[in-house]
Design an enzyme around this catalytic site. Structure first.
Site, mmCIF file in Angstrom:
data_model
loop_
_atom_site.group_PDB
_atom_site.id
_atom_site.type_symbol
_atom_site.label_atom_id
_atom_site.label_comp_id
_atom_site.label_asym_id
_atom_site.label_seq_id
_atom_site.Cartn_x
_atom_site.Cartn_y
_atom_site.Cartn_z
ATOM 1 N N SER A 25 -29.787 -38.283 -85.010
ATOM 2 C CA SER A 25 -28.618 -38.148 -85.868
ATOM 3 C C SER A 25 -28.556 -39.351 -86.816
ATOM 4 C CB SER A 25 -27.361 -38.007 -85.009
ATOM 5 O OG SER A 25 -26.280 -37.547 -85.777
ATOM 6 N N LYS A 61 -0.908 -32.357 -93.669
ATOM 7 C CA LYS A 61 -1.032 -33.720 -93.160
ATOM 8 C C LYS A 61 -1.342 -33.760 -91.672
ATOM 9 C CE LYS A 61 -0.977 -38.119 -93.895
ATOM 10 N NZ LYS A 61 -2.048 -38.725 -94.706
#
Length: 286
Positions: free
Chosen positions: A103, A155
Site C-alpha cells: 500500500s 457535516k
C-alpha cells in the site's frame, strides 16, 4: 572530514571504498504520531532523507523499507521528497524491501530507480481502504441518546453513532476511487514497461517478492549489503543516516517542559496509533 582528508593523500594512498548512505523507513505511515509511538510522515522523515542526499561523494542512496502502509498523502509526500532530491543531487535511489512494502509502503518504494526485495517479502496492495465502526446498537443497549448539531447537511457524514446511509457510502467510495487512480498513475509512471499486464495488479492484492519480480513490481531479489557490494565494489561501506541531533529528545519530551496532561494525551493517542498500526501489519500476517 574523512572525505576531505582522503583528497589530501596521494592518489596511490587514497581509499577506494565507496560510502553509501542508508535510510531506514520502517513503520506505519501516519501524520502526527505521538511521543510514545513515532510513525512515518514527511515531518518525521524529511531530516534523514535530506541528510542522506547531502553526501556529495555518494553515487547512490539506499533506502530500507518495512511498512504496511497508512496515509496516502504522507506516502506521496515522502515519495516526492525522495524523487525531488534524487533529481536535484543527481543520485541513484536503490530501495530494499524487508518484511513488507505494501500500500503506502509500496508507494514510497517506487521512488527507487530500482526495487530489490527478499523472495519472501510482501509487496503490492495497490489500493485504498477505509475502516471504522458503527455504534448505533451499542447506544440503544446502554440507554444513551446521540445528539449532534451541524451547520451544513453533510457535516456529519458517516458519523459512527448514526445509521449508515447509502449515499454517504457512495460518496466515500468515489473519493477512494480518485485516490486509487492517483496511486495507479504514480506506479505506472515509475514502473512503466516493467509492469506485466495482469488484471489483479491494481486490485489491492499483494504478493511475495518472488512473485513481485515476475509481475514487475520489483527489479531483483537480494539483500542490501550484498547488492551494494556487488554494485560498487567489495570495500563499499554502508552508513546508516540517523535523525538530526535533538530528534529523540524532542520526541521523548525532554525539551520544552511539557505538561503532564500533554504527556497523558500523547500516551492515550499512542494507544490508538498502536491499535491502528497493529491492524495494518496484521493484514499481511505480521
Amino acid at each position: 572530514m574523512r572525505r576531505f582528508l582522503n583528497r589530501l593523500l596521494p592518489k596511490s594512498m587514497r581509499s577506494e571504498a565507496v560510502t553509501i548512505p542508508v535510510i531506514r523507513l520502517h513503520g506505519a505511515i501516519m501524520a502526527g504520531g505521538s511521543q510514545f509511538r513515532p510513525t512515518l510522515s514527511l515531518a518525521a522523515t524529511a531530516g534523514v532523507i535530506e541528510k542522506a542526499f547531502s553526501h556529495a561523494d555518494a553515487p547512490a542512496v539506499a533506502i530500507s523499507i518495512n511498512s504496511p502502509g497508512g496515509s496516502p498523502v504522507q506516502s506521496r509526500l515522502i515519495y516526492k521528497r525522495i524523487r525531488d532530491l534524487a533529481a536535484e543531487k543527481n543520485k541513484t535511489v536503490l530501495v530494499f524491501v524487508e518484511d513488507v512494502a505494501a500500500s503506502g509502503g509500496y508507494m514510497i518504494a517506487v521512488a527507487g530507480d530500482e526495487i530489490i526485495a527478499d523472495p519472501s517479502s510482501i509487496v503490492g496492495s495497490i489500493g485504498v481502504v477505509s475502516a471504522s465502526f458503527g455504534f448505533t446498537d451499542l447506544l440503544k443497549k446502554v440507554g444513551v441518546e446521540r445528539r449532534i448539531y451541524t451547520a451544513g447537511k453533510n457535516k456529519a457524514v458517516l458519523d459512527p453513532f448514526r445509521p449508515e446511509k447509502k449515499e454517504d457510502v457512495e460518496r466515500l467510495k468515489a473519493l477512494q476511487l480518485e485516490v486509487h487512480e492517483t496511486f495507479i498513475d504514480l506506479v505506472k509512471d515509475r514502473r512503466g514497461s516493467r509492469l506485466k499486464d495482469d488484471p489483479d495488479l491494481f486490485t489491492g492484492l499483494f504478493w511475495t517478492g518472488k512473485k513481485g519480480l515476475e509481475l514487475g513490481l520489483v527489479d531483483a531479489l537480494g539483500d542490501m549489503r550484498q547488492v551494494l557490494k556487488d554494485r560498487f565494489g567489495p570495500k563499499t561501506r554502508l552508513q546508516v543516516v540517523s535523525p538530526p541531533r535533538g530528534f529523540f529528545a524532542r520526541r521523548l519530551g525532554f525539551l520544552g517542559g511539557r505538561a503532564p496532561s500533554d504527556l497523558a494525551a500523547d500516551a492515550a493517542g499512542g494507544l490508538f496509533d498502536a491499535a491502528e498500526e497493529r491492524a495494518l501489519w496484521s493484514r499481511f500476517g505480521l
